[in-house]
Design a protein around this motif. Structure first.
Motif, PDB file in Angstrom:
ATOM      1  N   CYS A 299       0.834  -1.209   0.000  1.00 16.63           N
ATOM      2  CA  CYS A 299       0.000   0.000   0.000  1.00 16.63           C
ATOM      3  C   CYS A 299       0.865   1.253   0.000  1.00 16.63           C
ATOM      4  O   CYS A 299       0.618   2.203  -0.758  1.00 16.63           O
ATOM      5  N   LEU A 300       1.879   1.249   0.834  1.00 16.64           N
ATOM      6  CA  LEU A 300       2.759   2.409   0.937  1.00 16.64           C
ATOM      7  C   LEU A 300       3.546   2.617  -0.355  1.00 16.64           C
ATOM      8  O   LEU A 300       3.642   3.734  -0.878  1.00 16.64           O
ATOM      9  N   CYS A 301       4.090   1.532  -0.887  1.00 17.49           N
ATOM     10  CA  CYS A 301       4.895   1.646  -2.114  1.00 17.49           C
ATOM     11  C   CYS A 301       4.050   2.120  -3.294  1.00 17.49           C
ATOM     12  O   CYS A 301       4.494   2.975  -4.080  1.00 17.49           O
ATOM     13  N   TRP A 302       2.837   1.587  -3.433  1.00 22.62           N
ATOM     14  CA  TRP A 302       1.976   2.028  -4.535  1.00 22.62           C
ATOM     15  C   TRP A 302       1.676   3.519  -4.428  1.00 22.62           C
ATOM     16  O   TRP A 302       1.636   4.231  -5.430  1.00 22.62           O
ATOM     17  N   LYS A 303       1.465   4.003  -3.213  1.00 21.64           N
ATOM     18  CA  LYS A 303       1.143   5.425  -3.033  1.00 21.64           C
ATOM     19  C   LYS A 303       2.326   6.311  -3.442  1.00 21.64           C
ATOM     20  O   LYS A 303       2.126   7.416  -3.950  1.00 21.64           O
ATOM     21  N   ILE A 304       3.538   5.802  -3.240  1.00 14.95           N
ATOM     22  CA  ILE A 304       4.728   6.556  -3.671  1.00 14.95           C
ATOM     23  C   ILE A 304       4.891   6.442  -5.191  1.00 14.95           C
ATOM     24  O   ILE A 304       5.109   7.441  -5.885  1.00 14.95           O
ATOM     25  N   LEU A 305       4.763   5.231  -5.715  1.00 15.92           N
ATOM     26  CA  LEU A 305       4.971   5.003  -7.146  1.00 15.92           C
ATOM     27  C   LEU A 305       3.916   5.715  -7.999  1.00 15.92           C
ATOM     28  O   LEU A 305       4.184   6.086  -9.147  1.00 15.92           O
ATOM     29  N   LEU A 306       2.715   5.896  -7.446  1.00 13.37           N
ATOM     30  CA  LEU A 306       1.646   6.588  -8.175  1.00 13.37           C
ATOM     31  C   LEU A 306       1.620   8.091  -7.863  1.00 13.37           C
ATOM     32  O   LEU A 306       0.630   8.774  -8.137  1.00 13.37           O
ATOM     33  N   ASN A 307       2.709   8.573  -7.269  1.00 12.98           N
ATOM     34  CA  ASN A 307       2.901  10.016  -7.033  1.00 12.98           C
ATOM     35  C   ASN A 307       1.840  10.627  -6.121  1.00 12.98           C
ATOM     36  O   ASN A 307       1.522  11.818  -6.232  1.00 12.98           O
ATOM     37  N   TYR A 308       1.298   9.816  -5.231  1.00 12.12           N
ATOM     38  CA  TYR A 308       0.373  10.350  -4.228  1.00 12.12           C
ATOM     39  C   TYR A 308       1.157  10.858  -3.020  1.00 12.12           C
ATOM     40  O   TYR A 308       0.893  11.936  -2.509  1.00 12.12           O
ATOM     41  N   LEU A 309       2.147  10.079  -2.608  1.00 15.23           N
ATOM     42  CA  LEU A 309       3.016  10.496  -1.510  1.00 15.23           C
ATOM     43  C   LEU A 309       4.345  11.001  -2.070  1.00 15.23           C
ATOM     44  O   LEU A 309       4.914  10.380  -2.977  1.00 15.23           O
ATOM     45  N   PRO A 310       4.864  12.112  -1.542  1.00 19.52           N
ATOM     46  CA  PRO A 310       6.170  12.605  -1.988  1.00 19.52           C
ATOM     47  C   PRO A 310       7.293  11.737  -1.421  1.00 19.52           C
ATOM     48  O   PRO A 310       7.072  10.893  -0.545  1.00 19.52           O
ATOM     49  N   LEU A 311       8.481  11.941  -1.916  1.00 19.12           N
ATOM     50  CA  LEU A 311       9.626  11.148  -1.460  1.00 19.12           C
ATOM     51  C   LEU A 311      10.086  11.581  -0.060  1.00 19.12           C
ATOM     52  O   LEU A 311      10.681  10.787   0.666  1.00 19.12           O
ATOM     53  N   GLU A 312       9.776  12.826   0.331  1.00 17.66           N
ATOM     54  CA  GLU A 312      10.183  13.328   1.649  1.00 17.66           C
ATOM     55  C   GLU A 312       9.176  12.870   2.707  1.00 17.66           C
ATOM     56  O   GLU A 312       8.025  13.323   2.721  1.00 17.66           O
ATOM     57  N   LYS A 313       9.595  11.990   3.585  1.00 17.31           N
ATOM     58  CA  LYS A 313       8.683  11.419   4.583  1.00 17.31           C
ATOM     59  C   LYS A 313       8.083  12.473   5.510  1.00 17.31           C
ATOM     60  O   LYS A 313       6.949  12.329   5.969  1.00 17.31           O
ATOM     61  N   ALA A 314       8.824  13.527   5.786  1.00 18.45           N
ATOM     62  CA  ALA A 314       8.339  14.560   6.708  1.00 18.45           C
ATOM     63  C   ALA A 314       7.064  15.224   6.193  1.00 18.45           C
ATOM     64  O   ALA A 314       6.301  15.808   6.979  1.00 18.45           O
TER      65      ALA A 314
END
Length: 399
Positions: free
Chosen positions: A42-57
């Motif tokens: 779930c977390l990886c898909w959200k990053i790969l689909l540009n929903y979550l940015p690369l900066e965790k903060a």
């Protein structure tokens, strides 16, 4: 759990544990399949689909902002029109006396409402048959939308709109040419709405959540609205997020799915727009690309299909438009999507997956006649997606 599996989980945790996620490393890991454990997929898909940015903060504030925005969409596009409809013209601010339900003005709110109903009925028909071989979409969600189900709110819900409308399903079957039969031969669906169990008030089935996501998307994207097949794209996304072992994330599966679906559709929406079919970004060009790639990799098989006049439209339309979501069982579709989402040219890789599917049954295709080969291509015989992905990677590396 095997030592290798534990090691893979540790690799993911290391990459995801950095203050800034190294996207190239994450892509490499995800390409070979993402473990379900700990909500990693779930977390990886959200990053790969540009929903979550690369900066965790930034994650926490962005998620709150987007989930609040989705709640606002629900209020504006479902709850407020539903209140207006429930009040039936009694002292409403949003619908004037001139805006009568029979007002023929195309800009009238009622005209919009009735047009929305047509879209809603098509969505409703399609989402009720999502993965009928699985019970998941018929089951109640653990996190029904409280905004929608609040007993203090007396308004017309989407469920009531579907139940009360007098429009027949035939009036909304506006499927674009070529998408009228996107159902796999393996899938069967009940013939009428009455065959589905309606959950009691206060409960929502997962398919109702998917329906709401698609309705909001259609309202926000009037240029494309809803086209049959979008339900097959949103289904695996929602299933993945709604089964997240992390309950904190699982609770917001609806909003997160909506934004990931919107981002994914931004990349593939041209496949659903008929006027773009013959353009360089349209589906016809991509189908021809499957054959031109096959010609490079296996000219004998390519010539055989040409000789039998088996056009890519006969099978690759569904493969490409629906990202193979109807060719395999849901867990296998999700595994394929791990690799598609991870590849930086993800839909170039999809073309290679399609070529791999053809070359893996080349002996049968070379021996078969037109009828037999069409049956093979429309009901693909190999279920081992790991074998298909391995072959696709070989094709990619042989360039």
């Amino acid at each position: 759990m095997s030592r290798l599996h534990r090691s893979r989980i540790a690799d993911f945790q290391e990459v995801l544990g950095e203050p800034t996620v190294a996207l190239a490393k994450l892509r490499d890991l995800c390409f070979s399949g993402i473990p379900f454990d700990g909500g990693l997929r779930c977390l990886c898909w959200k990053i790969l689909l540009n929903y979550l940015p690369l900066e965790k903060a930034l994650w926490s504030s962005l998620l709150k902002k987007q989930r609040d925005l989705y709640s606002q969409f629900l209020k504006e596009m479902i709850i407020q029109p539903g209140i207006a409809k429930a009040n039936l013209g009694v002292s409403r601010e949003d619908v004037t006396l001139e805006d009568h339900p029979l007002n023929p003005n195309p800009d009238s709110r009622w005209n919009t409402y009735f047009k929305d109903n047509e879209v809603l009925l098509q969505i409703d028909k399609d989402v009720r048959r999502l993965y009928p071989d699985m019970a998941f979409f018929q089951r109640p969600t653990d996190y029904p939308c409280l905004l929608i189900l609040d007993p203090q709110n007396e308004f017309e819900t989407l469920r009531k709109r579907v139940e009360q409308t007098t429009l027949k399903s035939q009036t909304v079957a506006r499927n674009r040419s070529g998408v009228t039969n996107v159902s796999s031969p393996l899938k069967t669906a009940p013939n009428s709405l009455s065959e589905y169990e309606v959950l009691p008030n206060g409960c929502e089935a997962h398919w109702e959540v998917v329906e709401r996501i698609l309705f909001i998307y259609a309202k926000l994207n009037p240029g494309i609205a809803y086209v049959q097949g979008m339900n097959e794209i949103v289904g695996p996304l929602y299933y993945t997020f709604a089964t997240d072992p992390n309950s904190e994330w699982k609770e917001h599966a609806e909003a997160d799915t909506f934004f990931c679906f919107t981002n994914l559709m931004a990349e593939i929406r041209d496949n659903f727009i008929k006027s773009l079919d013959d353009s360089q970004c349209g589906i016809t060009y991509k189908m021809e690309k499957v054959y031109s790639t096959l010609k490079e990799k296996d000219v004998e098989l390519y010539l055989k299909l040409q000789e039998q006049n088996i056009k890519p439209q006969f099978f690759a339309f569904r493969w490409l438009t629906l990202l193979l979501s109807q060719e395999f069982l849901l867990p296998d579709v999700i595994r394929i999507w791990d690799s598609l989402f991870a590849d930086d040219k993800r839909f170039d890789f999809l073309l290679l997956v399609c070529c791999a599917m053809l070359t893996l049954i080349r002996d049968q295709l070379l021996e078969g006649d037109f009828t037999l080969n069409m049956r093979l291509l429309q009901d693909y015989p190999i279920s081992d997606v790991h074998l298909i992905l391995k072959k696709a990677k070989e094709l990619q590396d042989s360039k």
